[in-house]
Design a protein around this motif. Structure first.
Motif, PDB file in Angstrom:
ATOM      1  N   ILE A  95     -89.564  20.257  19.817  1.00 22.48           N
ATOM      2  CA  ILE A  95     -89.336  21.677  19.586  1.00 22.48           C
ATOM      3  C   ILE A  95     -90.160  22.440  20.618  1.00 22.48           C
ATOM      4  CG2 ILE A  95     -89.736  23.597  17.996  1.00 22.48           C
ATOM      5  CD1 ILE A  95     -89.404  21.614  15.693  1.00 22.48           C
ATOM      6  N   ASP A  96     -89.541  23.420  21.244  1.00 19.47           N
ATOM      7  CA  ASP A  96     -90.249  24.254  22.213  1.00 19.47           C
ATOM      8  C   ASP A  96     -90.813  25.463  21.469  1.00 19.47           C
ATOM      9  OD1 ASP A  96     -91.015  26.112  24.171  1.00 19.47           O
ATOM     10  OD2 ASP A  96     -89.505  25.383  25.570  1.00 19.47           O
ATOM     11  N   PHE A  97     -92.098  25.435  21.218  1.00 24.99           N
ATOM     12  CA  PHE A  97     -92.763  26.487  20.446  1.00 24.99           C
ATOM     13  C   PHE A  97     -92.553  27.864  21.079  1.00 24.99           C
ATOM     14  CE2 PHE A  97     -96.538  29.171  19.893  1.00 24.99           C
ATOM     15  CZ  PHE A  97     -96.482  29.372  18.519  1.00 24.99           C
ATOM     16  N   ASP A  98     -92.784  27.978  22.376  1.00 28.14           N
ATOM     17  CA  ASP A  98     -92.658  29.272  23.052  1.00 28.14           C
ATOM     18  C   ASP A  98     -91.238  29.821  22.954  1.00 28.14           C
ATOM     19  OD1 ASP A  98     -95.337  29.298  23.831  1.00 28.14           O
ATOM     20  OD2 ASP A  98     -94.908  28.181  25.668  1.00 28.14           O
ATOM     21  N   ASN A  99     -90.260  28.935  23.018  1.00 31.08           N
ATOM     22  CA  ASN A  99     -88.869  29.346  22.912  1.00 31.08           C
ATOM     23  C   ASN A  99     -88.569  29.919  21.524  1.00 31.08           C
ATOM     24  OD1 ASN A  99     -86.388  29.660  24.041  1.00 31.08           O
ATOM     25  ND2 ASN A  99     -85.843  27.507  24.047  1.00 31.08           N
ATOM     26  N   ILE A 100     -89.097  29.290  20.490  1.00 30.23           N
ATOM     27  CA  ILE A 100     -88.887  29.780  19.126  1.00 30.23           C
ATOM     28  C   ILE A 100     -89.522  31.156  18.948  1.00 30.23           C
ATOM     29  CG2 ILE A 100     -89.505  29.416  16.702  1.00 30.23           C
ATOM     30  CD1 ILE A 100     -89.114  26.448  17.168  1.00 30.23           C
ATOM     31  N   VAL A 101     -90.743  31.308  19.407  1.00 30.95           N
ATOM     32  CA  VAL A 101     -91.427  32.602  19.275  1.00 30.95           C
ATOM     33  C   VAL A 101     -90.655  33.674  20.037  1.00 30.95           C
ATOM     34  CG1 VAL A 101     -93.531  33.881  19.828  1.00 30.95           C
ATOM     35  CG2 VAL A 101     -93.685  31.593  18.830  1.00 30.95           C
ATOM     36  N   GLU A 102     -90.194  33.350  21.221  1.00 29.62           N
ATOM     37  CA  GLU A 102     -89.418  34.308  22.015  1.00 29.62           C
ATOM     38  C   GLU A 102     -88.135  34.710  21.280  1.00 29.62           C
ATOM     39  OE1 GLU A 102     -86.987  34.289  26.201  1.00 29.62           O
ATOM     40  OE2 GLU A 102     -88.913  33.237  26.151  1.00 29.62           O
ATOM     41  N   ASN A 103     -87.458  33.729  20.671  1.00 36.04           N
ATOM     42  CA  ASN A 103     -86.240  34.037  19.915  1.00 36.04           C
ATOM     43  C   ASN A 103     -86.535  34.927  18.713  1.00 36.04           C
ATOM     44  OD1 ASN A 103     -84.494  32.656  21.582  1.00 36.04           O
ATOM     45  ND2 ASN A 103     -84.621  30.762  20.406  1.00 36.04           N
ATOM     46  N   ILE A 104     -87.639  34.674  18.032  1.00 38.06           N
ATOM     47  CA  ILE A 104     -88.022  35.505  16.886  1.00 38.06           C
ATOM     48  C   ILE A 104     -88.234  36.946  17.342  1.00 38.06           C
ATOM     49  CG2 ILE A 104     -89.865  35.977  15.215  1.00 38.06           C
ATOM     50  CD1 ILE A 104     -90.309  32.903  15.078  1.00 38.06           C
ATOM     51  N   LEU A 105     -88.974  37.113  18.422  1.00 39.41           N
ATOM     52  CA  LEU A 105     -89.307  38.455  18.907  1.00 39.41           C
ATOM     53  C   LEU A 105     -88.102  39.181  19.496  1.00 39.41           C
ATOM     54  CD1 LEU A 105     -92.790  37.711  20.486  1.00 39.41           C
ATOM     55  CD2 LEU A 105     -92.289  38.719  18.240  1.00 39.41           C
ATOM     56  N   ASP A 106     -87.177  38.439  20.110  1.00 39.33           N
ATOM     57  CA  ASP A 106     -85.987  39.057  20.697  1.00 39.33           C
ATOM     58  C   ASP A 106     -85.102  39.714  19.644  1.00 39.33           C
ATOM     59  OD1 ASP A 106     -86.657  38.451  23.273  1.00 39.33           O
ATOM     60  OD2 ASP A 106     -85.288  36.747  23.465  1.00 39.33           O
ATOM     61  N   ASP A 107     -85.187  39.255  18.408  1.00 36.28           N
ATOM     62  CA  ASP A 107     -84.357  39.802  17.334  1.00 36.28           C
ATOM     63  C   ASP A 107     -84.961  41.066  16.711  1.00 36.28           C
ATOM     64  OD1 ASP A 107     -82.461  37.855  17.651  1.00 36.28           O
ATOM     65  OD2 ASP A 107     -83.243  36.564  16.065  1.00 36.28           O
ATOM     66  N   HIS A 108     -86.070  41.541  17.265  1.00 36.84           N
ATOM     67  CA  HIS A 108     -86.744  42.709  16.690  1.00 36.84           C
ATOM     68  C   HIS A 108     -86.951  43.807  17.735  1.00 36.84           C
ATOM     69  CE1 HIS A 108     -87.394  41.004  12.720  1.00 36.84           C
ATOM     70  NE2 HIS A 108     -87.498  39.849  13.354  1.00 36.84           N
TER      71      HIS A 108
END
Length: 156
Positions: A95-108
């Protein structure tokens, strides 16, 4: 320019037009090759082989034939008639941690940041633990290393 020169220039431009062209000629051997390629498949493979470092077949557990076929062993590849195989590189699931965080933030909202996320350190530790535990994954062709196989005729 004269009419003859204009006609010749137009003819040459039409012959060299990428959209009108039905094929290319290999830059090395001149053989007709599909439009998207500059070299025919034989010359591309020869070039790839020339650049690869030769290794011992016994050092490979998993390998790929010239056509991209996956083999579990060099013996299996030799039985299939492969004269040589490329090595493989193992990539475990992760799992790419940075990618997940970026996806979470992109939705806000546009000012959302990691500082807005609660328990992010614990989540990062969980992702790291998950990644470290992975023993399965995929093998990818490594064309930088090649092993020549002994075929039924005894050739290496």
């Amino acid at each position: 320019c004269r009419e003859e020169e204009a006609h010749e220039a137009a003819r040459r431009a039409a012959e060299e037009c990428y959209n009108c062209r039905t094929h290319n000629n290999c830059q090395e051997c001149g053989k007709e090759t599909p439009k998207g390629w500059l070299k025919c498949s034989e010359c591309r493979e020869a070039s790839k082989l020339a650049k690869a470092t030769v290794i011992e077949a016994a050092s490979l557990d998993y390998c790929f034939g010239a056509g991209g076929e996956f083999y579990h062993s060099t013996d299996e590849a030799a039985e299939a008639g492969e004269p040589y195989v490329y090595a493989s590189t193992f990539t475990p699931f992760r799992i790419d941690f940075d990618n997940i965080v970026e996806n979470i933030l992109d939705d806000h909202h546009e000012d959302a940041s990691q500082h807005d996320l609660v328990s992010l350190n614990e989540f990062e530790a969980a992702v790291a633990k998950f990644n470290a535990a992975q023993t399965s994954g995929s093998y990818f062709e490594d064309c930088s290393r090649v092993a020549h196989l002994v075929t039924e005729g005894g050739e290496a």
